[in-house]
Scaffold this motif. Sequence first.
Motif, mmCIF file in Angstrom:
data_model
loop_
_atom_site.group_PDB
_atom_site.id
_atom_site.type_symbol
_atom_site.label_atom_id
_atom_site.label_comp_id
_atom_site.label_asym_id
_atom_site.label_seq_id
_atom_site.Cartn_x
_atom_site.Cartn_y
_atom_site.Cartn_z
ATOM 1 N N ASP A 1 -8.608 8.223 -1.530
ATOM 2 C CA ASP A 1 -8.218 6.848 -1.208
ATOM 3 C C ASP A 1 -7.822 6.736 0.254
ATOM 4 O O ASP A 1 -8.155 5.760 0.931
ATOM 5 C CB ASP A 1 -7.035 6.413 -2.084
ATOM 6 N N ALA A 2 -7.093 7.751 0.723
ATOM 7 C CA ALA A 2 -6.622 7.705 2.106
ATOM 8 C C ALA A 2 -7.798 7.694 3.065
ATOM 9 O O ALA A 2 -7.860 6.876 3.999
ATOM 10 C CB ALA A 2 -5.721 8.910 2.375
ATOM 11 N N ILE A 3 -8.735 8.615 2.842
ATOM 12 C CA ILE A 3 -9.887 8.694 3.748
ATOM 13 C C ILE A 3 -10.685 7.411 3.693
ATOM 14 O O ILE A 3 -11.106 6.862 4.717
ATOM 15 C CB ILE A 3 -10.766 9.900 3.357
ATOM 16 N N LYS A 4 -10.858 6.900 2.463
ATOM 17 C CA LYS A 4 -11.607 5.661 2.299
ATOM 18 C C LYS A 4 -10.949 4.549 3.120
ATOM 19 O O LYS A 4 -11.611 3.832 3.861
ATOM 20 C CB LYS A 4 -11.632 5.292 0.824
ATOM 21 N N VAL B 1 0.836 -1.197 0.000
ATOM 22 C CA VAL B 1 0.000 0.000 0.000
ATOM 23 C C VAL B 1 0.873 1.252 0.000
ATOM 24 O O VAL B 1 0.608 2.210 -0.730
ATOM 25 C CB VAL B 1 -0.953 -0.015 1.211
ATOM 26 N N ALA B 2 1.942 1.198 0.790
ATOM 27 C CA ALA B 2 2.838 2.358 0.850
ATOM 28 C C ALA B 2 3.405 2.653 -0.522
ATOM 29 O O ALA B 2 3.485 3.813 -0.941
ATOM 30 C CB ALA B 2 3.960 2.093 1.847
ATOM 31 N N LEU B 3 3.762 1.589 -1.252
ATOM 32 C CA LEU B 3 4.315 1.800 -2.587
ATOM 33 C C LEU B 3 3.268 2.344 -3.538
ATOM 34 O O LEU B 3 3.575 3.151 -4.413
ATOM 35 C CB LEU B 3 4.900 0.494 -3.127
ATOM 36 N N TYR B 4 2.027 1.916 -3.366
ATOM 37 C CA TYR B 4 0.961 2.453 -4.221
ATOM 38 C C TYR B 4 0.867 3.961 -4.024
ATOM 39 O O TYR B 4 0.840 4.725 -4.988
ATOM 40 C CB TYR B 4 -0.374 1.781 -3.912
ATOM 41 N N PHE B 5 0.854 4.379 -2.752
ATOM 42 C CA PHE B 5 0.715 5.821 -2.505
ATOM 43 C C PHE B 5 1.977 6.578 -2.906
ATOM 44 O O PHE B 5 1.906 7.700 -3.400
ATOM 45 C CB PHE B 5 0.331 6.088 -1.055
ATOM 46 N N ALA B 6 3.134 5.943 -2.701
ATOM 47 C CA ALA B 6 4.367 6.587 -3.132
ATOM 48 C C ALA B 6 4.322 6.794 -4.640
ATOM 49 O O ALA B 6 4.664 7.861 -5.150
ATOM 50 C CB ALA B 6 5.568 5.737 -2.748
#
Lengths: 752, 752
Positions: A573-576, A179-184
């Motif tokens: 996405d983060a809030i979701k 997930v971290a890589l997705y957001f990165a």
Amino acid sequence: MQTIPRTPYESDHLLLDFIETKNLNWDFVLVCKTGSISSPEEDKRLQYLSALQKKGFKIKKVKDGKITFYGVWALAIIFKKYAQLLNNPDKSYLSKEEEVSPTSRIRIVHFFLSKTAIESNGKQENLDDLIKVGVFETAFPLHTKDQTGEDLKKSWARWRDLLYFQPIEEIRSYYGEKVALYFAWLGWYTTMLLYAAACGIIVLFYGLILHYDNSQISNEICAANDTIMCPLCDQNCPYWLLSDTCTYAKAKHLFDNEGTVFFAMFMAVWATVFLELWKRARAKTVSGWELYSWDEDEEELALELINDPECEIQKHEHSYWRSIVVLFGVCAVIAVLIGIAQALVIYRVVVTVSFTLSSWEFLREKANTAAVMSGAVLHYLTIVIMTKVNRVVATYLSNLEQPRTFTERENNFTIKVFIFQFVTHFSSLFYVAFFLGRINGYPGNYVRIAGHWRLEECHPSGCITDLFIQMCIIMLLKQTLSNCVEYLSPYLSYKLRIFKERRSREPAEEGSEDIAAECWRRNYRLGPVNTFSLFDEFLEMVIQYSFTTIFVAAFPLAPLLAFLNNMLEIRLDAIKMMRLKRRLVPRKANDIGIWLQVLEAVGVLAVITNGLVIAITSDFIPRLIYLYIYGPCAKGSAEGINCLAGYVNYSLSVFRTKDFENLTQISEALYTNVTECRYRDYRSPDDYSFSSQFWHIFAARLGFVILFEHVAVCIKFIAAWFVPDIPQQVKNNNLEQKKKHLLEELSKVTEE
Amino acid sequence: MQTIPRTPYESDHLLLDFIETKNLNWDFVLVCKTGSISSPEEDKRLQYLSALQKKGFKIKKVKDGKITFYGVWALAIIFKKYAQLLNNPDKSYLSKEEEVSPTSRIRIVHFFLSKTAIESNGKQENLDDLIKVGVFETAFPLHTKDQTGEDLKKSWARWRDLLYFQPIEEIRSYYGEKVALYFAWLGWYTTMLLYAAACGIIVLFYGLILHYDNSQISNEICAANDTIMCPLCDQNCPYWLLSDTCTYAKAKHLFDNEGTVFFAMFMAVWATVFLELWKRARAKTVSGWELYSWDEDEEELALELINDPECEIQKHEHSYWRSIVVLFGVCAVIAVLIGIAQALVIYRVVVTVSFTLSSWEFLREKANTAAVMSGAVLHYLTIVIMTKVNRVVATYLSNLEQPRTFTERENNFTIKVFIFQFVTHFSSLFYVAFFLGRINGYPGNYVRIAGHWRLEECHPSGCITDLFIQMCIIMLLKQTLSNCVEYLSPYLSYKLRIFKERRSREPAEEGSEDIAAECWRRNYRLGPVNTFSLFDEFLEMVIQYSFTTIFVAAFPLAPLLAFLNNMLEIRLDAIKMMRLKRRLVPRKANDIGIWLQVLEAVGVLAVITNGLVIAITSDFIPRLIYLYIYGPCAKGSAEGINCLAGYVNYSLSVFRTKDFENLTQISEALYTNVTECRYRDYRSPDDYSFSSQFWHIFAARLGFVILFEHVAVCIKFIAAWFVPDIPQQVKNNNLEQKKKHLLEELSKVTEE
């Protein structure tokens, strides 16, 4: 389902030892409907839980009205084994973690839960199967109220953080590496879009200033009020004047000028540099994660063996026959998807004619609009339906390939779904860009479907306008709508659940004062997630990336719109994830996996299509040929004459109206006694065969495609060589660590 | 060189402890001229040897007339350290070797020898420096008389083994992995050539049967004894009849027919499948070598630290400026190389004219031949000179990049030398294939160098004939010659050395009965080798691979000739290595390294050039266009008429001789009062501008290039996906080993 008689042995066997501790950080929660004690479901449930217990899990049961929760907590022995198998001496110098991180805990527990199976009717049923038959309702890890979680809520999952960088490290320690890589990646992509957006705006302004009111061609078009054009359809279409398209012609030159060629080139380089710089950014992000020698395969194997040392490891399998079947399967689906796009084209053509001939006057008058609107609705429906069909087919084809590991399965699935979704979304765009209006024949010899229905023509101002409109709709309307749906649907369903729960609230039977149980209830209330949750986010963004790069030459605003969208998308996405959905099972990863190859493929395709758009869709090449070979400036500079003077006349062929076929019924409402009309093509006025100019321009178009592609490929290679994938700093740190480790080893020998 | 006064401390320090054992398998031998005891060379020599001794080497000295040998033998401690650092627990399940293999021994000793440095005049001098300044003459490992060596001599390095497979495992245990992989690759390449050769022969026979006597076009050419062609040069060239080229036209159609198009396609697929299958073959070959987790970088680092735990490890360095300089450097060299090729073209043009105008009658008559011959000699000379220059420049540029490890340096060097050598060898071929005769203008308006010298024309029968002749010369003459040189030069120099030695034989001073010394002398007698020995073999074969694939469409026999050559080449290399040259220092490797990428690049280039040869050099496209659009069969089948009837006339343009420029002086010896002559082009007979046909054909040519490239790329991708890089068997074995290892680890935890 038949009731299995419980043998005494089994009941013994199933004596579960529920614990009552309240202060554990429970790893996972299983949920089921509270059932009667002797039901076959309850039986299986106990069997499963006891199997867990034997593997070293503590279980706590909480009844909460109609729902029963089972909290699961793993004993240290499991993690000790894990550490021994994977943090072996060689890797110790890379991974100094003494304890297993919370994300690893959840990951490992999830692995055990899903691999634990009970025997039922002679076949093995694992957790997924049990959920399918209703023994359990769901299983999920818990959102924690610890520091990281709160930090993330405060500094990431809020709209007001829109302009700040994301706390990737904290995302990692809460959701795991994947997930971290997705957001990165998403953050990186958004940053890079900023440059592309800036360039797009500059190109647009360049067009606005130099071409909007000033262009020789649009001036000529606006002045051409004696140029009668051939009708655009068979049924009661009138002749029209070229000057009618004056405004469109002006607008068109905003995005069909030499600036666009530059922009297409820029975006080809951008797409390459994007990937190269992302590789660097990734290396930097990952460098602190101590995953250099981490091997997903090995880890899966190790967990498999810890779970059951006797288990049969699935072998690598490969069969050329299966590969051929998969290849044909994929091709067949692509053919169907393209077929659907073609069917829509035919639908519009046929329906327009039927509407024109309809007895209902309203429909007759608005025939064209009605056909386009109903076509759009149908198109939307096919996309929605095919998205579901694609997933099913992709799953089926992926299973055919018998992937060994989860990653292999995921990769196979990803590529197939992406290809299918890509074709679903792009086939009509490709038709508009490269075929619409180009395969229509010429007046007097139109290409007709079933010898009857004439194909659609381009927009009167030129074919690139159609593409521009399509891109506008996609980037503006579709993106906004899909964002709204994506956010509102989980939000509303969450609110609905809370509302329902309040109404149907029964007093909890036991342990309602329990903090853990309260936490479980809170998590249960959130929206469900599954393995595909992250995949879907990725797919959405990569499809957007495709839209942004592939037809950017026709729509320079695409990067800007994508940028604005992504700014929202990240927070959305983060809030979701933080507030509306249950916690995702963390997964380890050291890159974005197969998506990198997908992005690379999209980049290559973008180079090809942008080259083609400029060569074939836009009028860039004909203008150039006219400028240097046929125009007034061809034989040295002509004073006082614009070098493009006469281009509009040159680009239109002459048709004698007496040669019209019978099927073409012209509405003579506006112009009567027309003997000659003009149409966009390069044909001889005598026998309507292609003129020398046509072949000349065609050769130039093809030459441009070849040139564009090869130059872009060269740039790509040079960029790939020029920008090292891993920054020096990261490399040197790694080297330093290796050296330290080797020196330690060396001192051992010397001491002996 | 000035004499350094020996301080007492230093003499103490240099007390060497030579040993007298006779039965050791000496690892390395250092050779120097026997010098006086107090010479500065002797001083440095002792200093160096004493440094070795301190690191754990035993040294034995043998004087043999003018020559002194020092045998070097490493103590076990070095290898123990090595084993501890690299065969650590994690890797133990992959590499069960208890002892270091003989090849590893030599490799490690070589590393230590070359890294040991002495201080002299304030700067460090290592072995290479010492050899350069004459302190040592040379250093080499020894050919052993053990089982492997004898086996290899018997079953590999003999001409009579020509048809047998190579004993790769034995080559590996004698020469190390790198050499073994070279021979494995060469064997594999040769095997694959067999298929290509078979296909080439079939295509040739197809041409022979269907096209030699039977072709409409060559029949028309042979019958065209009233078609007067324009002269091919400015100075006293006559008009000529098209029918003069009858034989050539027939021959040309052997390799310029639709079979060639198929063959070019076949070779594009072949080149792809070649690499894919090689990857599999490699994986199989390497699977027994237990090199899965071997990391060259780590090994070099470990050795570095064993040699000197205090040493400063060179960091990774990278500078964008240096990269730019290197890029420009490479481009500059390429420009120079292409410039040289162009200069040769100009040389021939100018010299032909000068010879024609010469006062010496013999030269005047044979002007053309003389120019071509002297051009060929010059071309050969430039290749020889530029080969040396290229190496120097490549070394310089590689050093600029500051590579960290030996492999990095080798890779940088390899790519640069390959690019330079490729351009050196191919620039004239590319000129012949794509430019010769195509940039010449037309009669009456020829393109002239400096407004004076008209460019060369193609062979009268067509431009592809020139390419065919060039390829013939390269594949037949050059290859045979270079093989002879490659074998004879070490053979003769070896014989010469033996002859010299016999004459100047002095009785050995001491230890002449010593077996070891006898062995050293025998090895010393053999030809010297260096780090580049294997590189040179590889370069030679990859250049050959390029010749075989890149212009194969013009010369279908290339694979056959390459196959025959390689059958000899394998044995020739084997014999050279085993019998004529000193033993190569073994090197570890698990693939052929950067050469794989080079081969891949050559494959891509081959697809492009073969597409271009068919599209541009051959007459395939014009014939096709004539067949389907302009010919007699265009409007339905015409009975009794060959569909290509009239093609020859159609492909020639008409020129009115009164429009000749003054520079063109026609020899009217054969034909007088010619008013019209014909030339190969598609131009209007009125103003000599390009006709519609020209643009049509040109568009078709470009379209074909696009089609050919994209189809080939698609095939490449599908093939890459279809053929797994590693065979299932190898993968599963590896998996099994991993499982075994993990279970062992697991049992440790359970026992605790």
